[in-house]
Design a protein around this motif. Sequence first.
Motif, mmCIF file in Angstrom:
data_model
loop_
_atom_site.group_PDB
_atom_site.id
_atom_site.type_symbol
_atom_site.label_atom_id
_atom_site.label_comp_id
_atom_site.label_asym_id
_atom_site.label_seq_id
_atom_site.Cartn_x
_atom_site.Cartn_y
_atom_site.Cartn_z
ATOM 1 N N HIS A 160 -7.738 5.194 5.669
ATOM 2 C CA HIS A 160 -6.290 5.149 5.506
ATOM 3 C C HIS A 160 -5.584 6.165 6.405
ATOM 4 O O HIS A 160 -4.470 6.603 6.096
ATOM 5 C CB HIS A 160 -5.903 5.404 4.049
ATOM 6 N N ARG A 185 6.771 3.241 -6.724
ATOM 7 C CA ARG A 185 6.224 1.913 -6.471
ATOM 8 C C ARG A 185 7.346 0.992 -5.991
ATOM 9 O O ARG A 185 8.484 1.094 -6.449
ATOM 10 C CB ARG A 185 5.554 1.347 -7.730
ATOM 11 N N SER A 210 4.437 7.953 -1.379
ATOM 12 C CA SER A 210 4.142 9.308 -1.837
ATOM 13 C C SER A 210 4.929 10.247 -0.938
ATOM 14 O O SER A 210 4.699 10.294 0.264
ATOM 15 C CB SER A 210 2.642 9.613 -1.717
ATOM 16 N N ASP A 222 4.707 1.206 -1.253
ATOM 17 C CA ASP A 222 4.759 2.291 -2.218
ATOM 18 C C ASP A 222 4.860 3.598 -1.440
ATOM 19 O O ASP A 222 4.448 3.680 -0.271
ATOM 20 C CB ASP A 222 3.517 2.300 -3.103
ATOM 21 N N LEU A 243 -2.754 7.110 -9.857
ATOM 22 C CA LEU A 243 -1.823 5.985 -9.850
ATOM 23 C C LEU A 243 -2.384 4.790 -10.616
ATOM 24 O O LEU A 243 -1.645 4.092 -11.314
ATOM 25 C CB LEU A 243 -1.493 5.597 -8.412
ATOM 26 N N ARG A 244 -3.677 4.570 -10.487
ATOM 27 C CA ARG A 244 -4.292 3.460 -11.234
ATOM 28 C C ARG A 244 -4.237 3.697 -12.735
ATOM 29 O O ARG A 244 -4.218 2.747 -13.520
ATOM 30 C CB ARG A 244 -5.745 3.257 -10.786
ATOM 31 N N TYR A 300 -5.065 8.155 -5.673
ATOM 32 C CA TYR A 300 -5.196 6.753 -6.075
ATOM 33 C C TYR A 300 -5.652 6.583 -7.522
ATOM 34 O O TYR A 300 -5.159 5.708 -8.237
ATOM 35 C CB TYR A 300 -6.153 6.035 -5.129
ATOM 36 N N GLU A 311 0.837 -1.206 0.000
ATOM 37 C CA GLU A 311 0.000 0.000 0.000
ATOM 38 C C GLU A 311 0.867 1.249 0.000
ATOM 39 O O GLU A 311 2.096 1.191 0.107
ATOM 40 C CB GLU A 311 -0.939 -0.016 1.208
ATOM 41 N N LEU A 312 0.209 2.408 -0.101
ATOM 42 C CA LEU A 312 0.894 3.678 -0.283
ATOM 43 C C LEU A 312 1.096 4.390 1.049
ATOM 44 O O LEU A 312 0.139 4.651 1.777
ATOM 45 C CB LEU A 312 0.088 4.564 -1.235
ATOM 46 N N PRO A 337 -7.261 12.532 -2.951
ATOM 47 C CA PRO A 337 -6.320 11.412 -2.912
ATOM 48 C C PRO A 337 -5.780 11.103 -4.305
ATOM 49 O O PRO A 337 -6.454 11.338 -5.308
ATOM 50 C CB PRO A 337 -7.167 10.252 -2.362
ATOM 51 N N ARG A 357 -1.778 5.980 7.388
ATOM 52 C CA ARG A 357 -0.771 5.793 6.343
ATOM 53 C C ARG A 357 0.061 7.028 6.025
ATOM 54 O O ARG A 357 0.766 7.061 5.022
ATOM 55 C CB ARG A 357 -1.446 5.262 5.075
#
Length: 257
Positions: free
Chosen positions: A74, A218, A149, A147, A165-166, A162, A43-44, A160, A77
């Motif tokens: 999250h 990543r 940030s 991963d 990134l996807r 995400y 995870e990030l 966010p 994180r």
Amino acid sequence: LPSAAAAAAAVPAAVAVPAKQCNRDHSKVLTTDDVLCRVPKGELAFVTLANQAYGEMAVNWALLLLPMLERLGHGDRAVIAGMDQSGVDLFLKHRLPTVTTASFGGIAWNSDHKGSMDGFRWKNGAFRAYGVTKAEVVLWLLRAGRDVSISDVDVAWIAPPYALLRSVPDADVLSGTDCLNVPYDADRSPRKSNVRNCGHQSGSTWSAWFNTGVMFFRARPAAVDMMEEWRDTMAEIKGEAQVDDQLSFNQLVGTVG
């Protein structure tokens, strides 16, 4: 259904510990193991670095980012990597998740040398040493399978990352740019001409400048290799040469000579 023991064995050790057992006491400094417990493997992790001189900005960074992450479940994180004791004390006063950079290389922990920790941004050697520390923090997380940030304290998170990134699953390293023209930055079609600092499109012969204030990595071998080379490049430069983390990164990826 598999037995409970079999199911537990199938979970990587880094995420097998129930989240409720991870340390959430923000009145004290977190250990590196605490951080890894809070961010599941794969995870990030969100991180910034700051000392007391930039402490208020780091507090703002956290107060914008943490609620956004908490809404997604999250909230554990993100962490501030404090670079001196005064900064750490400030972050803990605000009950923000904090580790120290004392065990990482680069700029000296808790140094009181004028220009090193007090406004170090304006001393080339100290600021480059800060870049080494930043690289070491990222490498620690990547090698642990997280991963990363990493963003500067003047970044204001409003959404966010995400989805972004996807959209680029093959990218090992992502960076912001110094392109300030939104239409040109959004248009990724191939073309030769562009505007200043927006020449990232395929076929462009115009300038392009990556900004290291917001970066994603990543946990893949290529990202680790690049971070090690970037760190070593900065560490090998001595004195007050006008080369900082951003210039050395752009030299590494070939956008500048």
